[in-house]
Scaffold this active site. Structure first.
Site, PDB file in Angstrom:
ATOM      1  N   SER A  45      -2.585  -7.077  -6.877  1.00  0.00           N
ATOM      2  CA  SER A  45      -2.548  -5.842  -6.076  1.00  0.00           C
ATOM      3  C   SER A  45      -3.048  -6.181  -4.684  1.00  0.00           C
ATOM      4  CB  SER A  45      -3.489  -4.799  -6.674  1.00  0.00           C
ATOM      5  OG  SER A  45      -4.834  -5.140  -6.371  1.00  0.00           O
ATOM      6  N   ASP A  46      -2.829  -5.311  -3.727  1.00  0.00           N
ATOM      7  CA  ASP A  46      -3.519  -5.472  -2.445  1.00  0.00           C
ATOM      8  C   ASP A  46      -4.929  -4.898  -2.610  1.00  0.00           C
ATOM      9  OD1 ASP A  46      -4.206  -6.018   0.162  1.00  0.00           O
ATOM     10  OD2 ASP A  46      -2.373  -5.217   1.036  1.00  0.00           O
ATOM     11  N   TRP A  47      -5.724  -5.126  -1.627  1.00  0.00           N
ATOM     12  CA  TRP A  47      -7.138  -4.724  -1.560  1.00  0.00           C
ATOM     13  C   TRP A  47      -7.306  -3.227  -1.879  1.00  0.00           C
ATOM     14  CZ3 TRP A  47     -11.187  -7.870   0.487  1.00  0.00           C
ATOM     15  CH2 TRP A  47     -12.327  -7.205   0.907  1.00  0.00           C
TER      16      TRP A  47
ATOM     17  N   PHE B 214       0.808  -1.220   0.000  1.00  0.00           N
ATOM     18  CA  PHE B 214       0.000   0.000   0.000  1.00  0.00           C
ATOM     19  C   PHE B 214       0.847   1.279   0.000  1.00  0.00           C
ATOM     20  CE2 PHE B 214      -3.357  -2.616   2.317  1.00  0.00           C
ATOM     21  CZ  PHE B 214      -4.282  -2.570   1.284  1.00  0.00           C
TER      22      PHE B 214
ATOM     23  N   ALA C 283      -5.872  -1.392  -3.794  1.00  0.00           N
ATOM     24  CA  ALA C 283      -4.645  -0.619  -4.015  1.00  0.00           C
ATOM     25  C   ALA C 283      -4.629   0.059  -5.383  1.00  0.00           C
ATOM     26  CB  ALA C 283      -3.413  -1.514  -3.835  1.00  0.00           C
TER      27      ALA C 283
END
Ligand code: NOJ
Length: 735
Positions: free
Chosen positions: A302-304, A271, A306
């Site tokens: 990707s992260d959540w 992030f 992001a």
């Protein structure tokens, strides 16, 4: 129907082999917005992938790049059902608020495999961080064991339980080197040291993926969070990070490299903003380093949210822009997809190339093939009843929990509790607490946790009374204090890292009994313990030990397990010292490492931990004082158990490169060994360190071995040990 499809793939495959054979191909290709490297899949997989790709519509391709999160009360919802049926979902994220039943998981998989046009299976992802149903200690606690074999075993058990329930892909290991204990996520990684994060990250990859990741009891690993997330300014996660190229390569990247070398199939972006570029748009890190230099063949997720964050970071003008930035940077799949649907527009506008989309699709299909999802898409038999919380799993969890508990103080050998003790009181906020499974407890249930009190009571010697209050008979007080799981983890940063004030007051109130007090601390992060050291005879760090908390604690308190755990992150004497970590640079004025009102040294240093016995190090022997650049440093020490109990000692190998083209840390961990010694026994402990492990990055960030002198220590922790010297002669490029 499936057979027909297979035939279709095979025919396309033959055609593609023929074309491929005639076409010259290069290792690197620049296309609109991205620089792609060739993928080295073995021919069979490559043919299959290309044959599918060649008949995919754009919507189906973007579908593979999409991960939906529909967990919640409604596991089966019509939007997801329709999208899966249309072949527009590559992955489903199972989140921890609820869980798909095997039937629900198979239902979605059946839609994908039997009802979508191409029959591409879904990959189901979940946060399996330190256990699935049987919960092991948090990752930071696990690293305190200095036992990669235990950590690998724990990951193997987690994979077995998770895969039985239909998880194909675990969002772990997290290998973010973290040096700021205020940061709540320090609990999720393996401490402050790059070498240890690399060792344990690699162990988790092996534990999850095994030798054959397509076996039904294995899951794909996901190295996260790429990269530098732990450097968040002020320990406030999701913040700006200012990471020089040197620090990036020396500190934050090595654990990822180690995981990739073990075959980790996926990587998740972070992030943070790295020097002005958010990690999810970090082309240098993802395309240049990960995919090109490290040769990573799997996919990046990707992260959540992001990708959405790219708008908030202020580098994307709109949703399409955010999507193209992330994809071009090398993010192949968007977690919880919303923005990647916009890649259709980006393609039309010419900001992304179809080759970039294809490259991402190939990587995702590759992982699905490796996992065996095409051959074995369903969970055919429900084994969960036998597996979850089985005796073997609980036994391993208990072993790891005991092995992770660090004895920080033991005045007058107050521990272990003598077996003849008549009565002990187990008191304090954590005595009967079940919230000791950490922040990521997956499907772990409070009801399955053995509390400190219950574990101590059921494991106490015959005739020993265990009470929940201090009574007139109490001979020993076990005071259980700590941080609840809501104090650490994602977005749970603390500015005050002491034991909560009301618990310190409680500890003070126990002084009046004038009995030995053993303080058991249930912590997620390194704490400032300076206000409790004088209020207790012993301090045992229990961390959040998981399902087997009480049993493991009893093993340590009663001496069934002689502690050998050691800290993998420095414990500060005040939050004002943060960040405080061992491998700092010497600087031009070494005396500058302090304050006028406080020492610069932590309260408990890296590598520190006591045992119920004592050890002595002697006879450091360095086999060759002068070595060639491509040699191996061989050295040994004698370690003697000078106490009266059998025990393990974790001997640590540190080096310091004395003069080089760039400044070096005052100590760097380069190895460790765990050795079991009977009372009075001495053993020779050998270390072998190939010189390539001593490479430094030169001005061009190429690893080189520089000639010159080094100090070396074999030590019980970073502050002590036996010191020697050796020299490397000549020059050599380590690549
Ligand atoms: C956000 C976290 O940062 C990441 O570690 C996790 O894997 C995802 N959410 C999915 O839950």
């Amino acid at each position: 129907m499936i057979n027909l499809k297979n035939l279709q793939y095979q025919l396309w495959g033959l055609l593609i082999i023929a074309l491929y054979a005639c076409e010259p191909h290069s290792d690197e290709k620049d296309i609109v917005g991205a620089s792609l490297v060739s993928l080295n899949y073995d021919q069979e997989i490559s043919v299959k992938i290309d044959s599918i790709l060649s008949i995919m519509t754009l919507e189906e391709k973007l579908g593979q790049l999409s991960q939906l999160n529909n967990a919640g009360d409604k596991h089966i919802d019509s939007t997801t059902v329709n999208a899966v049926r249309k072949g527009e979902v590559g992955s489903l994220l199972i989140n921890r608020r609820s869980f798909y039943s095997i039937e629900e998981r198979n239902f979605y998989q059946k839609l994908a495999v039997e009802e979508s046009r191409l029959g591409i299976p879904i990959i189901f992802g979940h946060d399996v961080i330190h256990g699935f149903r049987t919960i092991f200690p948090t990752s930071l606690a696990q690293s305190s064991t200095w036992s990669p074999d235990l950590v690998e075993k724990g990951a193997e058990i987690a994979a077995r339980e998770a895969s039985a329930q239909g998880v194909d892909w675990a969002f772990a290991p997290m290998v973010d080197v973290a040096r700021d204990p205020r940061w709540g996520r320090i609990a999720e990684g393996y401490g402050e040291d790059p070498y240890l994060n690399a060792v344990f990250g690699a162990a988790v990859v092996r534990g999850f993926q095994g030798k054959d990741v397509s076996a039904p009891d294995r899951v794909a690993a996901c190295m996260k969070h790429y990269v530098g997330y732990g450097a968040a300014v002020g320990g406030r996660g999701k913040q700006f990070t200012d990471i020089s190229k040197r620090t990036l390569h020396e500190v934050y990247l090595p654990p990822f490299k180690a995981g990739i070398e073990q075959g980790a199939l996926t990587v998740m972006t972070a992030f943070n903003d790295i020097n002005g570029t958010p990690a999810t748009a970090y082309t240098y890190g993802i395309r240049e380093v990960l995919k090109k230099d490290y040769g990573f063949q799997g996919f990046v997720v990707s992260d959540w949210d992001a990708v959405k964050h790219l708008l908030w970071h202020g580098i994307a003008a709109d949703t399409t822009d955010a999507a193209q930035l992330a994809l071009n940077a090398g993010v192949d799949m968007e977690m919880k997809t919303i923005f990647y649907k916009k890649l259709k527009e980006a393609l039309a506008e010419g900001t992304v190339a179809i080759e970039t989309i294809d490259d991402a699709v190939k990587r995702i299909l590759y992982v699905k093939y490796k996992l065996g999802l095409f051959k074995r898409p369903y969970i055919e038999k429900d084994n969960t009843r036998e597996l979850f919380l089985s005796d073997t799993h609980r036994k391993e969890a208990r072993k790891m929990a005991a092995a992770s508990m660090v004895l920080l103080q033991n005045n007058n050998d107050v521990l272990p509790v003598p077996s003849g003790t008549q009565s002990i009181a187990v008191v304090g906020a954590f005595a009967q607490e079940r919230d000791v499974m950490g922040w990521w407890k997956s499907t772990g249930k409070f009801k399955d946790v053995i509390t400190a009190f219950d574990g101590i009571k059921s494991n106490a010697a015959e005739g020993m009374e265990v009470t929940d209050k201090v009574t007139a008979n109490t001979a020993y007080i076990i005071a259980c204090v700590g941080e609840p799981s809501r104090f650490f983890g994602e977005s749970r940063n603390r500015a005050d890292i002491t034991v909560p004030a009301e618990q310190v007051d409680f500890l003070k109130s126990l002084q009046k009994y004038k009995k030995p007090i053993v303080l058991v601390v249930f912590n997620g992060r390194p704490l400032d313990l300076s206000n409790v050291t004088d209020l207790t005879q012993a301090i045992l760090l229990a961390w959040h030990p998981g399902t087997e908390t009480g049993n493991a604690l009893a093993d340590v308190l009663f001496g069934q397990h002689n502690p050998y755990a050691k800290l993998t992150a420095s414990f500060p004497r005040s939050v004002a010292q943060v960040p405080v970590y061992y491998s700092r640079r010497n600087s031009g004025n070494p005396n500058g490492n302090k304050y006028i009102d406080l020492s610069g040294e932590p309260l408990f240093p890296f590598g520190f931990g006591l045992s119920y016995t004592t050890f002595e190090y002697s006879s450091l022997k360095i086999e060759q004082a002068k070595m060639p650049v491509n040699g191996e440093l061989k050295l040994s020490v004698i370690i003697t158990n000078t106490g009266s109990k059998e025990g393990y000692e974790v001997a640590q190998l540190y080096v310091r490169d004395l003069v080089g083209s760039t400044t070096r840390p005052i100590k760097e961990l380069k190895g460790f060994q765990k050795v079991l010694l009977a009372p009075g026994e001495s053993k020779k402990v050998n270390f072998v360190l190939p010189t390539r492990e001593l490479a430094v990055f030169n001005a061009d960030f190429e690893p080189v071995i520089e000639p010159g002198k080094f100090y070396v220590w074999v030590a019980p922790n970073v502050t002590g040990g036996l010191k020697g010297e050796f020299e490397i002669a000549g020059n050599f490029n380590a690549q």
